[in-house]
Design a protein around this motif. Sequence first.
Motif, PDB file in Angstrom:
ATOM      1  N   TYR A  14      -3.585   4.919  -2.294  1.00 35.09           N
ATOM      2  CA  TYR A  14      -3.958   3.556  -2.688  1.00 35.09           C
ATOM      3  C   TYR A  14      -5.486   3.450  -2.728  1.00 35.09           C
ATOM      4  O   TYR A  14      -6.165   3.887  -1.808  1.00 35.09           O
ATOM      5  CB  TYR A  14      -3.387   2.611  -1.640  1.00 35.09           C
ATOM      6  N   SER A  43       3.891  -1.373   3.624  1.00 36.47           N
ATOM      7  CA  SER A  43       4.174  -0.054   3.056  1.00 36.47           C
ATOM      8  C   SER A  43       5.639   0.266   3.309  1.00 36.47           C
ATOM      9  O   SER A  43       6.303  -0.394   4.113  1.00 36.47           O
ATOM     10  CB  SER A  43       3.292   1.029   3.689  1.00 36.47           C
ATOM     11  N   GLY A  82      -3.483   3.232  -7.631  1.00 37.56           N
ATOM     12  CA  GLY A  82      -3.778   4.460  -6.904  1.00 37.56           C
ATOM     13  C   GLY A  82      -4.718   5.350  -7.683  1.00 37.56           C
ATOM     14  O   GLY A  82      -4.936   5.157  -8.882  1.00 37.56           O
ATOM     15  N   THR A  85      -5.690   5.977   2.316  1.00 37.84           N
ATOM     16  CA  THR A  85      -6.137   5.544   1.001  1.00 37.84           C
ATOM     17  C   THR A  85      -6.728   6.721   0.224  1.00 37.84           C
ATOM     18  O   THR A  85      -6.850   7.837   0.740  1.00 37.84           O
ATOM     19  CB  THR A  85      -7.196   4.439   1.117  1.00 37.84           C
ATOM     20  N   ALA A 119       0.853  -1.195   0.000  1.00 36.99           N
ATOM     21  CA  ALA A 119       0.000   0.000   0.000  1.00 36.99           C
ATOM     22  C   ALA A 119       0.888   1.244   0.000  1.00 36.99           C
ATOM     23  O   ALA A 119       2.051   1.202   0.389  1.00 36.99           O
ATOM     24  CB  ALA A 119      -0.908   0.008   1.218  1.00 36.99           C
ATOM     25  N   SER A 139      -8.849  -1.893  -4.376  1.00 39.55           N
ATOM     26  CA  SER A 139      -7.788  -2.892  -4.505  1.00 39.55           C
ATOM     27  C   SER A 139      -7.843  -3.925  -3.391  1.00 39.55           C
ATOM     28  O   SER A 139      -7.387  -5.064  -3.550  1.00 39.55           O
ATOM     29  CB  SER A 139      -6.426  -2.203  -4.511  1.00 39.55           C
ATOM     30  N   GLY A 160      -1.356  -0.192 -10.724  1.00 42.20           N
ATOM     31  CA  GLY A 160      -0.158  -0.714 -10.090  1.00 42.20           C
ATOM     32  C   GLY A 160       0.856  -1.197 -11.113  1.00 42.20           C
ATOM     33  O   GLY A 160       2.050  -1.306 -10.822  1.00 42.20           O
TER      34      GLY A 160
END
Length: 314
Positions: A12, A41, A73, A49, A8, A16, A103
């Motif tokens: 993010y 992370s 993201g 997020t 993450a 997801s 991603g």
Amino acid sequence: MRRIGFVAFPGYQVMSFAVITVFEYANLAAGEPVYDVRLLSETGESVRTSIGIRVDTAPLDDSEYDTLIVGGGAEIEPSTPGLLTFLRRAPERCRRVAATCTGAFILAEAGLLDGRRATTHWAHARALQARFPKVKVDEDRIFIADGPVWTSAGMTAGIDLALAMVEQDLGIETARAVARKLVVYHRRAGGQSQFSALLELEPKSDRIQTALAYARRHLDTPLTVNALAEAAHLSPRQFSRAFHAETGQSPAKAVEHLRVEAARLMMEEGRHPIDDVARQTGFADPDRMRRAFLRAFGQPPQVIRRNARAEARV
């Protein structure tokens, strides 16, 4: 136990996290903890997020993971040097490395997609190709597994990718059990198009939507203009005029798109002879279906099936 790491980062997308649920339900279906899921992370701190929700994470380190997944993201921004360094070393420590949605840009930035086939959300596919010309971008795929590196299209396509991983690890019956729990199809084949014929048509009125829904349920019937008009409760002339005005296509062309979409899915599933696929989707014979596939995909049905089988063996 297989350890799954989800990377993450600030911004993010919450969607997801749907991928995580696939592995959670795989544990339930297997009756034992097969997967150990970790949120990671770079800093190991709380990560905000795209919608503002914060999640706790563990820091990136030298731990080994069976599978490492990077999500998308809300914005496509350059990755930090620390994350890129971590990802470049990942193939040495992980059996699989994957990305969902945007991603793929992060994996590409780390050089993990160089020379490989990959996909991403259709809206960003051309940008991915332009920024990273060494990547073989296929913008019309739900997901792609090129060796140990997996990528998927946007949003819910990550679920299909994760289901394919579960099928590879635990077998098709476990993957089907997970899909049933999630109330989704077993999984869409990786080679399936990101685009839906019904979504592309975008009918405005309830009557035209009703006619298209009727067509999709009765692909094995002739589906004449008269039959569709009756389903829409319009005269054939009114129906044809309204249909073209709302979709920009003739009813015949739209029906062909629906048939090709259904036939392609059946070909990718690989369980039906070509004659049966042609009959069940309303093509008069395999040759007519072949011509429709060439118009839509530039490939005959046999090539679509062969490619799907090749991807399934990866």
